[in-house]
Design a protein around this motif. Structure first.
Motif: not given
Length: 59
Positions: A48-56
């Motif tokens: 499964p592809l998991t999106p990366l969370t962008l830091s603030s």
């Protein structure tokens, strides 16, 4: 010093060898792409592809 005819003959043999190698590489690539187009197999396990969370800090 070599004669110009020997130099031209050697150059002709070298260019012919390069041409043969290029033809063989072209045929191999054509077969590879044709086979990869015809054989439509999906992998047995799909991850499964998991999106990366962008830091603030980057937004």
């Amino acid at each position: 010093m070599t004669s110009p005819l020997k130099t031209l003959a050697l150059l002709a043999v070298l260019l012919h060898a390069i041409r043969c190698v290029n033809t063989a590489a072209f045929i191999a690539l054509a077969c590879y792409y044709f086979a990869s187009y015809c054989v439509n197999t999906s992998p047995a396990v799909q991850l499964p592809l998991t999106p990366l969370t962008l830091s603030s800090a980057t937004t």
